[in-house]
Every structure is written in structure tokens, then in C-alpha cells.
Design a protein around this motif. Structure first.
Motif, PDB file in Angstrom:
ATOM      1  N   TYR A  59       7.573  -0.285   6.975  1.00 20.66           N
ATOM      2  CA  TYR A  59       6.611   0.207   5.991  1.00 20.66           C
ATOM      3  C   TYR A  59       5.367   0.727   6.705  1.00 20.66           C
ATOM      4  N   THR A  60       4.847   1.826   6.197  1.00 17.75           N
ATOM      5  CA  THR A  60       3.742   2.518   6.867  1.00 17.75           C
ATOM      6  C   THR A  60       2.406   2.380   6.156  1.00 17.75           C
ATOM      7  N   GLY A  61       2.378   1.679   5.020  1.00 19.63           N
ATOM      8  CA  GLY A  61       1.149   1.681   4.248  1.00 19.63           C
ATOM      9  C   GLY A  61       1.001   2.994   3.503  1.00 19.63           C
ATOM     10  N   GLY A  62      -0.212   3.303   3.069  1.00 18.83           N
ATOM     11  CA  GLY A  62      -0.440   4.519   2.294  1.00 18.83           C
ATOM     12  C   GLY A  62      -1.662   5.270   2.765  1.00 18.83           C
ATOM     13  N   GLN A  63      -1.586   6.595   2.686  1.00 21.63           N
ATOM     14  CA  GLN A  63      -2.735   7.436   3.035  1.00 21.63           C
ATOM     15  C   GLN A  63      -3.685   7.421   1.837  1.00 21.63           C
ATOM     16  N   ILE A  64      -4.620   6.492   1.860  1.00 20.53           N
ATOM     17  CA  ILE A  64      -5.458   6.216   0.688  1.00 20.53           C
ATOM     18  C   ILE A  64      -6.930   6.508   0.949  1.00 20.53           C
TER      19      ILE A  64
ATOM     20  N   THR B  32       3.911   5.323  -6.122  1.00 21.29           N
ATOM     21  CA  THR B  32       3.980   5.076  -7.563  1.00 21.29           C
ATOM     22  C   THR B  32       2.964   5.892  -8.353  1.00 21.29           C
ATOM     23  N   VAL B  33       1.715   5.919  -7.898  1.00 15.10           N
ATOM     24  CA  VAL B  33       0.658   6.563  -8.701  1.00 15.10           C
ATOM     25  C   VAL B  33       0.022   7.752  -8.000  1.00 15.10           C
ATOM     26  N   GLY B  34       0.434   8.059  -6.769  1.00 18.04           N
ATOM     27  CA  GLY B  34      -0.150   9.171  -6.046  1.00 18.04           C
ATOM     28  C   GLY B  34      -1.517   8.831  -5.511  1.00 18.04           C
ATOM     29  N   GLN B  35      -2.350   9.841  -5.375  1.00 21.40           N
ATOM     30  CA  GLN B  35      -3.681   9.655  -4.798  1.00 21.40           C
ATOM     31  C   GLN B  35      -4.595   8.962  -5.787  1.00 21.40           C
ATOM     32  N   VAL B  36      -5.219   7.878  -5.359  1.00 20.87           N
ATOM     33  CA  VAL B  36      -6.192   7.200  -6.211  1.00 20.87           C
ATOM     34  C   VAL B  36      -7.580   7.766  -5.932  1.00 20.87           C
ATOM     35  N   ASP B  37      -8.516   7.450  -6.816  1.00 18.64           N
ATOM     36  CA  ASP B  37      -9.869   7.997  -6.707  1.00 18.64           C
ATOM     37  C   ASP B  37     -10.847   7.026  -6.049  1.00 18.64           C
ATOM     38  N   ALA B  38     -10.483   5.759  -5.974  1.00 16.66           N
ATOM     39  CA  ALA B  38     -11.334   4.761  -5.316  1.00 16.66           C
ATOM     40  C   ALA B  38     -10.500   3.512  -5.079  1.00 16.66           C
ATOM     41  N   VAL B  39     -10.996   2.690  -4.154  1.00 15.55           N
ATOM     42  CA  VAL B  39     -10.392   1.388  -3.867  1.00 15.55           C
ATOM     43  C   VAL B  39     -11.452   0.323  -4.072  1.00 15.55           C
ATOM     44  N   TRP B  40     -11.118  -0.673  -4.870  1.00 14.78           N
ATOM     45  CA  TRP B  40     -11.960  -1.871  -4.976  1.00 14.78           C
ATOM     46  C   TRP B  40     -11.204  -3.007  -4.307  1.00 14.78           C
ATOM     47  N   LEU B  41     -11.833  -3.606  -3.308  1.00 13.33           N
ATOM     48  CA  LEU B  41     -11.173  -4.634  -2.521  1.00 13.33           C
ATOM     49  C   LEU B  41     -12.003  -5.912  -2.587  1.00 13.33           C
ATOM     50  N   ALA B  42     -11.438  -6.943  -3.232  1.00 14.88           N
ATOM     51  CA  ALA B  42     -12.202  -8.152  -3.556  1.00 14.88           C
ATOM     52  C   ALA B  42     -12.203  -9.169  -2.416  1.00 14.88           C
ATOM     53  N   GLY B  43     -12.462  -8.708  -1.197  1.00 15.09           N
ATOM     54  CA  GLY B  43     -12.679  -9.611  -0.077  1.00 15.09           C
ATOM     55  C   GLY B  43     -11.447  -9.966   0.724  1.00 15.09           C
TER      56      GLY B  43
ATOM     57  N   LEU C 258       0.823  -1.208   0.000  1.00 14.11           N
ATOM     58  CA  LEU C 258       0.000   0.000   0.000  1.00 14.11           C
ATOM     59  C   LEU C 258       0.861   1.263   0.000  1.00 14.11           C
ATOM     60  N   GLN C 259       2.008   1.204   0.637  1.00  7.38           N
ATOM     61  CA  GLN C 259       2.926   2.338   0.594  1.00  7.38           C
ATOM     62  C   GLN C 259       3.399   2.584  -0.832  1.00  7.38           C
TER      63      GLN C 259
ATOM     64  N   GLY D  60      -2.960   0.189   7.536  1.00  4.52           N
ATOM     65  CA  GLY D  60      -2.323   0.002   6.237  1.00  4.52           C
ATOM     66  C   GLY D  60      -2.881   0.910   5.166  1.00  4.52           C
ATOM     67  N   LEU D  61      -4.201   1.059   5.144  1.00  5.28           N
ATOM     68  CA  LEU D  61      -4.867   1.880   4.125  1.00  5.28           C
ATOM     69  C   LEU D  61      -4.884   3.362   4.478  1.00  5.28           C
TER      70      LEU D  61
END
Length: 550
Positions: free
Chosen positions: A206-211, A153-164, A147-148, A188-189
Motif C-alpha cells: 500500500y502506498t498511501g494517498g496523494q492528499i 473512494t472519494v478522490g481529492q479531499v479539500d482538507a485534512v483534520w487530524l486529531a493528534g 489513506l490509499q 502515507g499522506l
């Protein structure tokens, strides 16, 4: 000196609409007042409603606060009081991001505020979006690194889809909020993880990402979102594994709660605010997000071990010690929610696929947990109801209880895939097997499993075979995709195996993978990062494009 009180999580975003979005956060105190301030100068305020989670507990296997070994603090499941706060921020303008901050005031009048983040309503069509595709976090070792690297790599995303499979045991509170190993779900998220990895004497935290403070999250139910019979065993792990079918519960516990005595998704549903369908509630739903119509299904079953040892309650058999105690049987890999033709969920899906919202969408995508095509272990046996076979001796005593899974009755392949093909779905996204691989069928429909987030159990490819029974009625597939598709070789930079040949998958406990869907071009890019080399670059290794149906 006692540290100052804190929020249990940062705020995160849920359920955006054309002019609003929900802001959710958690505390370990009920408090007197909870609110969101928002706007350019945080001049606007909206109050939050507060609810208390009903099933969150800790037990002897928790890693929380001072408990770093089993049973140091807790010897059995103990209720943990956690409050959830949710505010609806309204009056938003599509395409405009707004600053926000949450504040909770304790009973002793201490005020605790979060940092300032940004929110936005649901994007309009033709808005270019970056969407994170992820799955199977489960507090696994590489998840914070994964997640970090998303954010780096891509910066701020616009949504998260998490498949379970968000966590391992859904009623264990610390897995969501503050596992002391530093890799809980929300940390993490939200960029608040603190997970240390070591390789060749070099330690990296590792700190994860501010998502999810900035981006809404859409999830589906995996097998790890489902708890079993309440308080029948002495631990949360035991309770999680103690699921039985509803009809069996009806027979064994007549007059008692069927949910408490079979299985439930209470904590998952209490924690998340998701779109809902009239038939399925939060369990299955559909939502429009920019140019995408995302259909989320409840397709998962109880994971049981494939091990045939007499002591195991498994996929294919009951434990020898339980043969004469049906209340202790596992009943095979039971399916939690029917999806076969004629079921309520199937009928809802059929209706959704014929709806204007679905048919007019540029991108038609379906997400669920269980794989229709994979090199992973968890696709075997077929996704169908277990057929129970009881073997008795001449005196009627039970010698064995076995389970068969007829391949021709695989509900996903037999019933669901033809529906999705006919509806011109471009992508089926799923998880469960803890690897990355993808497939394309004869109709051009793409299948992507990008669940090598935290750790992997390997791929059934080359010399590695699945653990399957022999001498059963069904011939269970030991290598490759049981449902007949060949995996697609990554298009840019595939990993190379020991035989110096490129591999059509990533299944590693050192290399972690994430995928990004860019709606402006319909491109899905997959990236990998080698945690053994903390200073190494993230590598884009695969890319493919969804053709729009406009």
C-alpha cells in the motif's frame, strides 16, 4: 551507482487565507535556493525561506536507511540535519485551483524539482467541501492502506483534520520522513508509502494517498506530539516517556530550562505551519474554512500504563524501584496544558465561542485528542490532575506512591462540554483510543472518534473489560462509556460480533476506518476496508448529518 539526490518530502499545503497559501517541503541539504513556481504554465515564482529543525534525531530504535534492527547503526540519539522550506503563494482567487511545483538547488548546483500539484486559497462560504477526518497514524500497520483507500473512494479531499498522534516519538526524524518499513507520516499522506501487508500468503503493498500536496492539513496535539526531558536517558523512546510536571521540574531543576527538563512540542511546532491564537500559539487555535469554524484545543495527557505490576511506572502508581528517587517518578497521567475553568485555554475558548466568526458559522466543530466519550481504554481514569497519595511506614519510609483521579473533577465533562453545548457546537471530533465509535448527547451534540486507522487495542464492550485498579477510592469504569452515553449503532452496515449482534464500534487490527465530512449536506460518512481482502470493496457503514445553525 549513487542514486540522484531527492527532496525529503513532496510539498504540502498549510495555512490558506483568502488569497494565499503556504507551501512547505523538507530536504537533507541546506541548498542555495528554494522556490515555488505556480500558475497555469508555472510562469510565476516565489522564493522560500529556510529553517533547520532543531531537535530531529535518530537512535538505536530508528528504522532508517540501513538500520533494520536495533543498534545496527546508531547506539544512542544522534542529531539528523533536516531543513524546512516554506513559501507563501499569494494573489490567489477563491475557488480557483492553480498548478505548482517546488524546486530546491543544492550547494553543488544540482536542481531538484517535485511533480506538479495543485493549490488553492481558503474556500469561501457555500463552497461544497470534502474533509478527511483522521487520527492516530503513528506508523501503524494499516495506515497506508487507509489513506490509499481514501483517495480511491472519494478522490481529492479539500482538507485534512487530524486529531493528534501523528507519529510515535516526535523527535525521531525517520518517523516523519522515511522510516524504512515504508509507513512514515509524510509518505502515507503523500502517496509515497510502501508498506507490505500479508494475509494467507498474499502480499499487498500500500502506498498511501496523494492528499496533502493538494489539501491543507489542520492538526491538534496528541500525547505522541510531546517529548520529555532532554538527554536524560539513552534513547528517544526513553526521552519521550520521561515527562514530569512543570512545577516538579521547577523544584528539581531550579535555574535550568523548564521546557528541556519537563516536556516540549518543539518538533511538532517546527514541522507544521498552523493557525495561531495569541494565547496558545499553534497549540490551540480556531480557523474558518468554508462554512466551518474549527476550534482546535490542546487536550491531552501523558499516557501511562494501567498495569499495576511493581516494576511499572503507571497511571495509578510509581515503580517500586523508584519509590525513594522522586526524580524518576512519572507523576501519573499528567495533563500538559490546563483546560479547567479559569485556565488561560478555558478563557480563550470561552472568548472564541462568543466571537462573531464562531457564532455566524454554519458548522461549529471542536477537535482535540483525548476522548470525552468512548468505549476505548484511554478514557479511564478521568481527565483531571492526579492526586498523589504517599504511603509510609512507621519510620517514614515510603512504601507506595499511588494516584487517584476524582471523577467529579473531570475537566472535559465538568468544564468544557457545558461550554460547547451552550455554544451549539454540532460535533466534537477526537482520537486516542484507536477505534471508531460515536455518541449523541441529550442536547443533540455529536461525538465522533474515528481513530481505527492503523491498529486497535479493542473496545470495553461485552466481555472485554478495561484494566483498572480495585481497592482505590475511585470506582473506575470497566465497560462502556464512563461518562454515561450509549454508543450509536452504525446506521448503514454495522459489523456483526461473534454473538451475531451488530456492534456499535470498529476496533480491529484487520479492518481500517476513515470518515469524510461533506459540507454541502452536513453529512459525515464513515467507511471501512478489510485489509485481509485486498480486492474487496470499501464499505460505507455509517452516516449522520449535522444540523446547520443558520
Amino acid at each position: 551507482m549513487t542514486p540522484p539526490p531527492q527532496l525529503l518530502t513532496d510539498p504540502f499545503l498549510q495555512l490558506p487565507t483568502e488569497n494565499s497559501v503556504r507551501v512547505v517541503w523538507f530536504t537533507e541539504f541546506a541548498g542555495n535556493q528554494h522556490q515555488v513556481t505556480y500558475g497555469e504554465n508555472l510562469q510565476q515564482t516565489t522564493p522560500a525561506s529556510t529553517t533547520k529543525l532543531s531537535r530531529t534525531r535518530e537512535d538505536q530504535n530508528s528504522r532508517v536507511a540501513n538500520q533494520t534492527q536495533n543498534g545496527q547503526v546508531y547506539q544512542q540519539p544522534v542529531k539528523r540535519d533536516i531543513w524546512r522550506h516554506e513559501a507563501k503563494v499569494t494573489g490567489l482567487t477563491p475557488g480557483v485551483r492553480v498548478n505548482y511545483r517546488v524546486t530546491s538547488i543544492r550547494e553543488d548546483s544540482q536542481s531538484i524539482s517535485s511533480d506538479v500539484f495543485t493549490l488553492a486559497p481558503t474556500p469561501q462560504p457555500n463552497t461544497p467541501l470534502k474533509i478527511l477526518l483522521t487520527s492516530d497514524h503513528q506508523l501503524k500497520p494499516m495506515t497506508p492502506a487507509n489513506l490509499q483507500k481514501v483517495v480511491e473512494t472519494v478522490g481529492q479531499v479539500d482538507a485534512v483534520w487530524l486529531a493528534g498522534d501523528l507519529v510515535n516519538v516526535p523527535d525521531r526524524a525517520s518517523e516523519w520522513f522515511d522510516d524504512n518499513r515504508g509507513n512514515g507520516f509524510f509518505p502515507g499522506l503523500q502517496g509515497r508509502a510502501s508498506y507490505e501487508m500479508e494475509h494467507n500468503g498474499v502480499k499487498t503493498t500500500y502506498t498511501g494517498g496523494q492528499i496533502i500536496q493538494h489539501a491543507p492539513m489542520y492538526t491538534c496535539i496528541g500525547n505522541h506530539e510531546v517529548m520529555g526531558r532532554l538527554a536524560r536517558t539513552g534513547s528517544l523512546d526513553g526521552e519521550f516517556n520521561d515527562t514530569i510536571p512543570r512545577d516538579v521540574a521547577q523544584r528539581l531543576y531550579s535555574g535550568k530550562s523548564l521546557i528541556d527538563n519537563s516536556f516540549n512540542t518543539f518538533t511538532y511546532e517546527e514541522i507544521l505551519t498552523l493557525p495561531q491564537s495569541q494565547e496558545g500559539g499553534k497549540k490551540y487555535y480556531a480557523v474558518t474554512f468554508g462554512d466551518v469554524r474549527l476550534v482546535v484545543l490542546y487536550i491531552t495527557n501523558m499516557w501511562r500504563t494501567p498495569n499495576l505490576d511493581a516494576s511499572y511506572k503507571g497511571r495509578y502508581k510509581e515503580a517500586e524501584k523508584d519509590l525513594n528517587q522522586p526524580e524518576n517518578w512519572g507523576y501519573g497521567q499528567l495533563i500538559y496544558e490546563p483546560i479547567n475553568k479559569g485556565s488561560q485555554q478555558y478563557n480563550w475558548l470561552e472568548k472564541e465561542l462568543n466571537s462573531p466568526d464562531f457564532q455566524q458559522a454554519k458548522y461549529k466543530i471542536v477537535m482535540f485528542h483525548h476522548p470525552p466519550h468512548t468505549l476505548g481504554d484511554n478514557i479511564v481514569p478521568p481527565y483531571t490532575e492526579p492526586v498523589q497519595i504517599i504511603e509510609r511506614d512507621t519510620e517514614g519510609k515510603i512504601n507506595a506512591v499511588r494516584y487517584e483521579y476524582p471523577k467529579q473533577s473531570d475537566y472535559i465533562i465538568r468544564d468544557i462540554i457545558p461550554l460547547l453545548e451552550a455554544a451549539q457546537v454540532q460535533l466534537v471530533f477526537y482520537g486516542h483510543s484507536h477505534l471508531w465509535n460515536r455518541f449523541v448527547d441529550s442536547r443533540g451534540m455529536h461525538f465522533l472518534e474515528t481513530s481505527n486507522v492503523g491498529n486497535s487495542y479493542g473496545a470495553a464492550w461485552g466481555d472485554k473489560k478495561r484494566e483498572v485498579p480495585f481497592g482505590y477510592q475511585e470506582d473506575y469504569t470497566v465497560i462502556g462509556d464512563p461518562n454515561g452515553l450509549e454508543p450509536v449503532l452504525p446506521t448503514i452496515n454495522p459489523l456483526v460480533g461473534e454473538d451475531s449482534q451488530p456492534m456499535p464500534y470498529v476496533a480491529s487490527n484487520d479492518i481500517t476506518v476513515f470518515s469524510i465530512f461533506e459540507t454541502a449536506t452536513g453529512t459525515i460518512s464513515s467507511y471501512r476496508f478489510d485489509t485481509r481482502k485486498p480486492d474487496s470493496e470499501v464499505v460505507k457503514f455509517d452516516e449522520f448529518k449535522l444540523e446547520s445553525h443558520e
